[in-house]
Design an enzyme around this catalytic site. Structure first.
Site, PDB file in Angstrom:
ATOM      1  N   LEU A 104      -1.415   3.029   3.725  1.00 29.33           N
ATOM      2  CA  LEU A 104      -2.165   2.382   2.650  1.00 29.33           C
ATOM      3  C   LEU A 104      -2.918   3.489   1.922  1.00 29.33           C
ATOM      4  CD1 LEU A 104      -3.654  -0.799   4.434  1.00 29.33           C
ATOM      5  CD2 LEU A 104      -1.661  -0.684   2.915  1.00 29.33           C
ATOM      6  N   ASP A 105      -3.035   3.353   0.598  1.00 26.94           N
ATOM      7  CA  ASP A 105      -3.770   4.348  -0.188  1.00 26.94           C
ATOM      8  C   ASP A 105      -5.226   4.406   0.258  1.00 26.94           C
ATOM      9  OD1 ASP A 105      -1.485   4.367  -1.733  1.00 26.94           O
ATOM     10  OD2 ASP A 105      -2.316   2.989  -3.229  1.00 26.94           O
ATOM     11  N   LYS A 106      -5.864   5.503  -0.091  1.00 20.22           N
ATOM     12  CA  LYS A 106      -7.297   5.661   0.217  1.00 20.22           C
ATOM     13  C   LYS A 106      -8.110   4.469  -0.322  1.00 20.22           C
ATOM     14  CE  LYS A 106     -10.973   9.039  -0.323  1.00 20.22           C
ATOM     15  NZ  LYS A 106     -11.361  10.340  -0.844  1.00 20.22           N
ATOM     16  N   ARG A 191       0.567  -0.893  -7.083  1.00 21.32           N
ATOM     17  CA  ARG A 191      -0.146  -0.390  -8.280  1.00 21.32           C
ATOM     18  C   ARG A 191       0.850  -0.069  -9.399  1.00 21.32           C
ATOM     19  NH1 ARG A 191      -5.401   0.834  -6.313  1.00 21.32           N
ATOM     20  NH2 ARG A 191      -5.333   0.979  -4.039  1.00 21.32           N
TER      21      ARG A 191
END
Ligand code: URA
Length: 231
Positions: A104-106, A191
């Site tokens: 998962l992205d930051k 995104r």
């Protein structure tokens, strides 16, 4: 499977192999009920005790973590504070290492699985297995009409790619809020899918991974899952 005692302790994160010799000399390690004296002795993990306790998760770990935003899914300390820092230090030292099943992205929060069983990582991240993952997104603009049909159609090609995204299910929750179900995990996929249609994702949270949900788990907390959770 039997393994060298010093290797076993090192691989499970207790100490280095050199330190294992000292632990054994100090009488802290038992094999099958007798005090061990040979770091090179081959033994089954189930027979070993350290300071009177059985070995910690010798068959492996599978964890469900509520990832908070602000942490990266990387072992490279240069990328900043990571989700691995949330785990007990002994688990952080295991080899094979505990790794995330996908990333998962930051800036993304939510359900993240971690394991030291590489076959689980491969099985659950392979697009072949089509494990559904559900993400809840809030957006900076109203969802354009026809977005559900576009995402479901399996024709959307993201910038810089040639393969279209697999069909994805969009559930509209409000003018600027939706849940998206993906069966693959491309780089920044949620995104980029919304961005391709003029919507920037403001917040992103994974609510589900296959059959698993976070339940009441607080951000930063984790719970252990049985190793056979996925069969
Ligand atoms: N898609 C994204 O864009 N980010 C994530 O963290 C996960 C899926």
């Amino acid at each position: 499977m039997s393994r060298r005692l010093d290797q076993l302790l090192a691989n499970l994160g207790y100490c280095s192999r050199r330190e294992a010799r000292a632990w054994i000399d100090d009488g802290r390690v038992e094999v099958a009920g007798r005090v061990a004296d040979d770091p090179g002795e081959k033994t089954a993990p189930g027979l070993v005790r350290v300071d009177g306790e059985p070995l910690d998760r010798p068959d492996g770990l599978l964890l469900l973590l509520h990832k908070p935003t602000g942490l990266v899914c990387s072992h490279d300390g240069r990328e900043g504070p990571s989700v691995y820092g949330l785990l007990p230090p002994r688990w952080q030292r295991r080899n094979p290492p505990v790794t995330t099943i996908g990333r998962l992205d930051k800036d993304t929060s939510g359900l993240l699985l971690l394991t030291d069983r590489s076959e689980l990582v491969h099985r659950l991240t392979s697009p072949k297995h089509k494990v559904p993952k559900i993400y809840r997104a809030t957006l900076d603009a109203d969802l354009p009409p026809g977005l559900g049909e576009l995402f479901a159609g399996g024709t959307l090609v993201l910038r810089g790619e040639t393969e279209p995204c697999a069909p994805a299910d969009l559930r509209v929750l409000g003018p600027r809020e939706a849940e998206l179900t993906l069966t693959e995990g491309r780089y920044h996929q949620v995104r980029r899918m919304f961005a391709s249609q003029g919507c920037e994702v403001l917040t992103l949270h994974r609510v589900r991974f296959g059959p698993l949900e976070l339940g009441a788990l607080a951000p930063g907390a984790w719970r252990e899952l049985p190793l056979d959770t996925f069969g």
